[in-house]
Design a protein around this motif. Structure first.
Motif, PDB file in Angstrom:
ATOM      1  N   LEU A 123       0.845  -1.188   0.000  1.00 15.59           N
ATOM      2  CA  LEU A 123       0.000   0.000   0.000  1.00 15.59           C
ATOM      3  C   LEU A 123       0.884   1.243   0.000  1.00 15.59           C
ATOM      4  CD1 LEU A 123      -3.315   0.573   1.794  1.00 15.59           C
ATOM      5  CD2 LEU A 123      -1.559   2.321   2.003  1.00 15.59           C
ATOM      6  N   PHE A 124       0.586   2.175  -0.901  1.00 12.81           N
ATOM      7  CA  PHE A 124       1.281   3.449  -0.971  1.00 12.81           C
ATOM      8  C   PHE A 124       0.352   4.545  -0.464  1.00 12.81           C
ATOM      9  CE2 PHE A 124       3.026   1.144  -4.751  1.00 12.81           C
ATOM     10  CZ  PHE A 124       4.318   0.989  -4.287  1.00 12.81           C
ATOM     11  N   THR A 125       0.892   5.435   0.332  1.00  9.32           N
ATOM     12  CA  THR A 125       0.143   6.593   0.795  1.00  9.32           C
ATOM     13  C   THR A 125       1.124   7.730   1.032  1.00  9.32           C
ATOM     14  OG1 THR A 125      -1.553   7.302   2.380  1.00  9.32           O
ATOM     15  CG2 THR A 125       0.257   5.975   3.233  1.00  9.32           C
ATOM     16  N   HIS A 126       0.612   8.930   1.242  1.00  5.55           N
ATOM     17  CA  HIS A 126       1.534  10.050   1.477  1.00  5.55           C
ATOM     18  C   HIS A 126       1.780  10.240   2.970  1.00  5.55           C
ATOM     19  CE1 HIS A 126       3.827  13.634   0.816  1.00  5.55           C
ATOM     20  NE2 HIS A 126       3.040  14.329   1.631  1.00  5.55           N
ATOM     21  N   ARG A 127       0.739  10.570   3.707  1.00  3.64           N
ATOM     22  CA  ARG A 127       0.892  10.696   5.158  1.00  3.64           C
ATOM     23  C   ARG A 127       0.983   9.307   5.801  1.00  3.64           C
ATOM     24  NH1 ARG A 127      -3.326  14.848   4.632  1.00  3.64           N
ATOM     25  NH2 ARG A 127      -2.525  16.885   5.295  1.00  3.64           N
ATOM     26  N   PRO A 128       1.618   9.221   6.980  1.00  2.00           N
ATOM     27  CA  PRO A 128       1.576   7.947   7.702  1.00  2.00           C
ATOM     28  C   PRO A 128       0.141   7.623   8.124  1.00  2.00           C
ATOM     29  CG  PRO A 128       2.486   9.692   9.092  1.00  2.00           C
ATOM     30  CD  PRO A 128       2.379  10.260   7.714  1.00  2.00           C
ATOM     31  N   LEU A 129      -0.198   6.355   8.120  1.00  2.00           N
ATOM     32  CA  LEU A 129      -1.534   5.931   8.534  1.00  2.00           C
ATOM     33  C   LEU A 129      -1.668   5.869  10.049  1.00  2.00           C
ATOM     34  CD1 LEU A 129      -2.275   3.070   5.966  1.00  2.00           C
ATOM     35  CD2 LEU A 129      -3.138   5.425   5.946  1.00  2.00           C
ATOM     36  N   PHE A 130      -0.545   5.880  10.749  1.00  2.00           N
ATOM     37  CA  PHE A 130      -0.547   5.822  12.217  1.00  2.00           C
ATOM     38  C   PHE A 130      -0.205   7.211  12.774  1.00  2.00           C
ATOM     39  CE2 PHE A 130       3.585   4.785  10.548  1.00  2.00           C
ATOM     40  CZ  PHE A 130       4.469   5.487  11.336  1.00  2.00           C
ATOM     41  N   ASP A 131      -0.425   7.414  14.047  1.00  2.00           N
ATOM     42  CA  ASP A 131      -0.134   8.698  14.688  1.00  2.00           C
ATOM     43  C   ASP A 131       1.355   8.780  15.021  1.00  2.00           C
ATOM     44  OD1 ASP A 131      -2.756   9.406  14.504  1.00  2.00           O
ATOM     45  OD2 ASP A 131      -3.246   9.085  16.614  1.00  2.00           O
ATOM     46  N   TRP A 153       1.724  14.737  11.057  1.00  3.37           N
ATOM     47  CA  TRP A 153       2.295  13.450  10.694  1.00  3.37           C
ATOM     48  C   TRP A 153       1.367  12.349  11.197  1.00  3.37           C
ATOM     49  CZ3 TRP A 153       8.347  13.786  11.538  1.00  3.37           C
ATOM     50  CH2 TRP A 153       8.864  14.761  10.664  1.00  3.37           C
ATOM     51  N   ALA A 154       0.194  12.311  10.617  1.00  2.00           N
ATOM     52  CA  ALA A 154      -0.845  11.353  11.007  1.00  2.00           C
ATOM     53  C   ALA A 154      -1.967  11.442   9.979  1.00  2.00           C
ATOM     54  CB  ALA A 154      -1.376  11.655  12.405  1.00  2.00           C
ATOM     55  N   THR A 155      -2.863  10.460  10.005  1.00  2.00           N
ATOM     56  CA  THR A 155      -4.090  10.468   9.219  1.00  2.00           C
ATOM     57  C   THR A 155      -5.236  10.253  10.196  1.00  2.00           C
ATOM     58  OG1 THR A 155      -2.932   9.484   7.329  1.00  2.00           O
ATOM     59  CG2 THR A 155      -5.343   9.364   7.327  1.00  2.00           C
ATOM     60  N   ARG A 156      -6.202  11.163  10.192  1.00  2.00           N
ATOM     61  CA  ARG A 156      -7.220  11.146  11.245  1.00  2.00           C
ATOM     62  C   ARG A 156      -8.033   9.860  11.288  1.00  2.00           C
ATOM     63  NH1 ARG A 156      -9.481  17.408  11.563  1.00  2.00           N
ATOM     64  NH2 ARG A 156      -7.445  18.341  12.056  1.00  2.00           N
ATOM     65  N   ASP A 157      -8.274   9.267  10.120  1.00  2.00           N
ATOM     66  CA  ASP A 157      -8.979   7.987  10.105  1.00  2.00           C
ATOM     67  C   ASP A 157      -8.064   6.865   9.606  1.00  2.00           C
ATOM     68  OD1 ASP A 157      -8.849   8.922   7.540  1.00  2.00           O
ATOM     69  OD2 ASP A 157     -10.978   8.698   7.090  1.00  2.00           O
ATOM     70  N   GLY A 158      -6.760   7.047   9.787  1.00  2.00           N
ATOM     71  CA  GLY A 158      -5.803   6.037   9.357  1.00  2.00           C
ATOM     72  C   GLY A 158      -5.980   4.715  10.067  1.00  2.00           C
ATOM     73  N   ALA A 159      -6.413   4.753  11.348  1.00  2.00           N
ATOM     74  CA  ALA A 159      -6.615   3.513  12.101  1.00  2.00           C
ATOM     75  C   ALA A 159      -7.672   2.631  11.442  1.00  2.00           C
ATOM     76  CB  ALA A 159      -7.011   3.834  13.538  1.00  2.00           C
ATOM     77  N   GLN A 160      -8.641   3.253  10.767  1.00  2.00           N
ATOM     78  CA  GLN A 160      -9.665   2.480  10.073  1.00  2.00           C
ATOM     79  C   GLN A 160      -9.069   1.736   8.886  1.00  2.00           C
ATOM     80  OE1 GLN A 160     -12.599   6.143  10.530  1.00  2.00           O
ATOM     81  NE2 GLN A 160     -13.666   4.437   9.593  1.00  2.00           N
ATOM     82  N   ALA A 161      -8.168   2.381   8.183  1.00  2.00           N
ATOM     83  CA  ALA A 161      -7.498   1.715   7.065  1.00  2.00           C
ATOM     84  C   ALA A 161      -6.625   0.565   7.571  1.00  2.00           C
ATOM     85  CB  ALA A 161      -6.660   2.712   6.283  1.00  2.00           C
ATOM     86  N   VAL A 162      -5.885   0.798   8.649  1.00  2.00           N
ATOM     87  CA  VAL A 162      -5.037  -0.247   9.212  1.00  2.00           C
ATOM     88  C   VAL A 162      -5.890  -1.427   9.669  1.00  2.00           C
ATOM     89  CG1 VAL A 162      -3.464  -0.820  11.091  1.00  2.00           C
ATOM     90  CG2 VAL A 162      -3.182   1.337   9.850  1.00  2.00           C
ATOM     91  N   TYR A 189       5.262   5.133   2.568  1.00  2.00           N
ATOM     92  CA  TYR A 189       4.706   6.480   2.571  1.00  2.00           C
ATOM     93  C   TYR A 189       5.827   7.514   2.470  1.00  2.00           C
ATOM     94  CZ  TYR A 189       5.879   6.794   7.615  1.00  2.00           C
ATOM     95  OH  TYR A 189       6.524   6.831   8.821  1.00  2.00           O
ATOM     96  N   GLY A 190       5.451   8.785   2.388  1.00  2.00           N
ATOM     97  CA  GLY A 190       6.405   9.880   2.298  1.00  2.00           C
ATOM     98  C   GLY A 190       6.154  10.877   3.408  1.00  2.00           C
ATOM     99  N   GLY A 196       1.084  -3.903  14.637  1.00  2.00           N
ATOM    100  CA  GLY A 196       0.894  -5.343  14.611  1.00  2.00           C
ATOM    101  C   GLY A 196       1.948  -5.980  13.720  1.00  2.00           C
ATOM    102  N   HIS A 197       1.516  -6.755  12.740  1.00  2.00           N
ATOM    103  CA  HIS A 197       2.453  -7.428  11.835  1.00  2.00           C
ATOM    104  C   HIS A 197       2.725  -6.623  10.571  1.00  2.00           C
ATOM    105  CE1 HIS A 197      -1.618  -8.451  10.463  1.00  2.00           C
ATOM    106  NE2 HIS A 197      -1.089  -8.546   9.251  1.00  2.00           N
ATOM    107  N   ILE A 198       2.177  -5.396  10.486  1.00  2.00           N
ATOM    108  CA  ILE A 198       2.300  -4.602   9.265  1.00  2.00           C
ATOM    109  C   ILE A 198       3.431  -3.585   9.393  1.00  2.00           C
ATOM    110  CG2 ILE A 198       1.141  -2.976   7.717  1.00  2.00           C
ATOM    111  CD1 ILE A 198      -1.514  -4.234   8.567  1.00  2.00           C
ATOM    112  N   PRO A 199       4.473  -3.679   8.548  1.00  2.00           N
ATOM    113  CA  PRO A 199       5.550  -2.684   8.575  1.00  2.00           C
ATOM    114  C   PRO A 199       5.191  -1.458   7.737  1.00  2.00           C
ATOM    115  CG  PRO A 199       6.136  -4.445   7.067  1.00  2.00           C
ATOM    116  CD  PRO A 199       4.794  -4.811   7.649  1.00  2.00           C
ATOM    117  N   HIS A 200       5.598  -0.295   8.238  1.00  2.00           N
ATOM    118  CA  HIS A 200       5.403   0.976   7.536  1.00  2.00           C
ATOM    119  C   HIS A 200       6.786   1.603   7.348  1.00  2.00           C
ATOM    120  CE1 HIS A 200       0.982   1.219   8.684  1.00  2.00           C
ATOM    121  NE2 HIS A 200       1.452   0.318   9.531  1.00  2.00           N
ATOM    122  N   HIS A 201       7.106   1.992   6.118  1.00  2.00           N
ATOM    123  CA  HIS A 201       8.425   2.527   5.804  1.00  2.00           C
ATOM    124  C   HIS A 201       8.295   3.895   5.145  1.00  2.00           C
ATOM    125  CE1 HIS A 201      10.145  -1.398   6.681  1.00  2.00           C
ATOM    126  NE2 HIS A 201       9.260  -1.937   5.857  1.00  2.00           N
ATOM    127  N   ALA A 202       8.918   4.910   5.734  1.00  2.00           N
ATOM    128  CA  ALA A 202       8.894   6.270   5.181  1.00  2.00           C
ATOM    129  C   ALA A 202      10.089   6.490   4.268  1.00  2.00           C
ATOM    130  CB  ALA A 202       8.909   7.299   6.305  1.00  2.00           C
TER     131      ALA A 202
END
Length: 290
Positions: free
Chosen positions: A182-190, A197-206, A219-220, A231-237
């Motif tokens: 999954l590609f996104t611009h802002r981080p999906l987590f807080d 540096w967060a997405t207000r409803d990012g937790a719903q996507a996760v 993400y960028g 959890g088991h999902i890695p996020h890389h900026a």
């Protein structure tokens, strides 16, 4: 392709590579499935300021570096902030047209885009859509399912119910062990909400991604290498191609790090992501290779 032995050698040299926990189970281990792509982010074309007095040259240098790669990637993705923000809709489009003309110099013709807030938040993505097409979409490549998610066109930094419903429907067509990127611009987590540096409803996507065992998020936005697990999902900026920003939460404001004349382009770069059928790896490169 980068194998485990090459990775260990690179890591020992401080090459900035990390093995990722996703993308390993469901990609067939054969040469036809092996591939890699390049992520570039936060070019901010149109920026002018002390944080990068070489702003008009940096994108060109990055393109030269990517074109010089020994093996060209299957595709390239720009993960947002292609252009620097402006209140003038005419200037916004001029910058996008210039950006598009410049990246026409890339050898790779398969190039994909998602917007950043600098591109899309002031007009709900209208200009971005005109020049680069849809801001959210999915595609499959050699056994991997890729998803581009837009968390910037909404000025409130939300993905939105409509897009979340689309994401849920898209994921429903995938096996639970399917390799998903999954590609996104802002981080999906807080990461640092006060810095945006967060997405207000990012937790719903996760939450929608959690049932799938082979998910990796790129993400960028934060202009630096950063790694995080939900959890088991890695996020890389990804690093930026314009100026680096301070470490998350390390100071009151997210002001750009000072330009160093004796170390120009320090902290700027792009990344290769290899998928070799067994494990995926990400390698960070400087804008100008040594």
């Amino acid at each position: 392709m980068i194998d485990r032995r090459s990775f260990l050698k690179l890591a020992a040299l401080g090459g900035g590579a990390v093995f990722m926990s996703g993308l390993h189970a469901s990609v067939q281990a054969n040469t036809e499935a092996d591939f890699y792509f390049v992520q570039l982010s936060d070019t901010h074309w149109g920026y002018s300021g002390d944080a990068n007095p070489e702003a008009k040259n940096t994108l060109h240098k990055a393109i030269e570096s990517v074109n010089a790669l020994q093996h060209q990637p299957d595709f390239i993705i720009f993960t947002g902030d292609l252009t620097h923000t402006t209140d003038d809709p005419v200037e916004r489009r001029r910058r996008m047209a210039e950006f598009k003309e410049i990246i026409g110099g890339l050898k790779v013709r398969n190039i994909r885009f998602i917007p950043g807030e600098h591109d899309a938040s002031l007009d709900s993505g209208a200009a971005f859509n005109e020049y680069f097409g849809a801001s959210s979409y999915s595609f499959d490549h050699k056994g991997v399912h890729f998803i581009a998610l837009d968390n910037v066109s909404d000025a409130g930094a939300r993905i939105g119910e409509k897009q979340l419903a689309w994401l849920q429907a898209d994921l429903a067509r995938q096996a639970k062990d399917a390799p998903i990127v999954l590609f996104t611009h802002r981080p999906l987590f807080d990461l640092v909400p006060k810095w945006d540096w967060a997405t207000r409803d990012g937790a719903q996507a996760v939450s929608l991604l959690m049932p799938y065992t082979n998910v990796t998020v790129f993400y960028g936005h934060i202009h630096q290498e950063h790694h995080h697990m939900t959890g088991h999902i890695p996020h890389h900026a990804a690093k930026s191609l314009i100026f680096p920003l301070p470490a998350p939460g390390s100071q009151d404001k997210r002001t750009p790090l000072p330009w160093k004349p004796d170390a120009p382009f320090q902290g700027l770069g792009f990344r290769e992501v290899d998928v070799d059928g067994k494990i995926a790896s990400v390698t960070e490169f400087p804008v100008i290779k040594a």
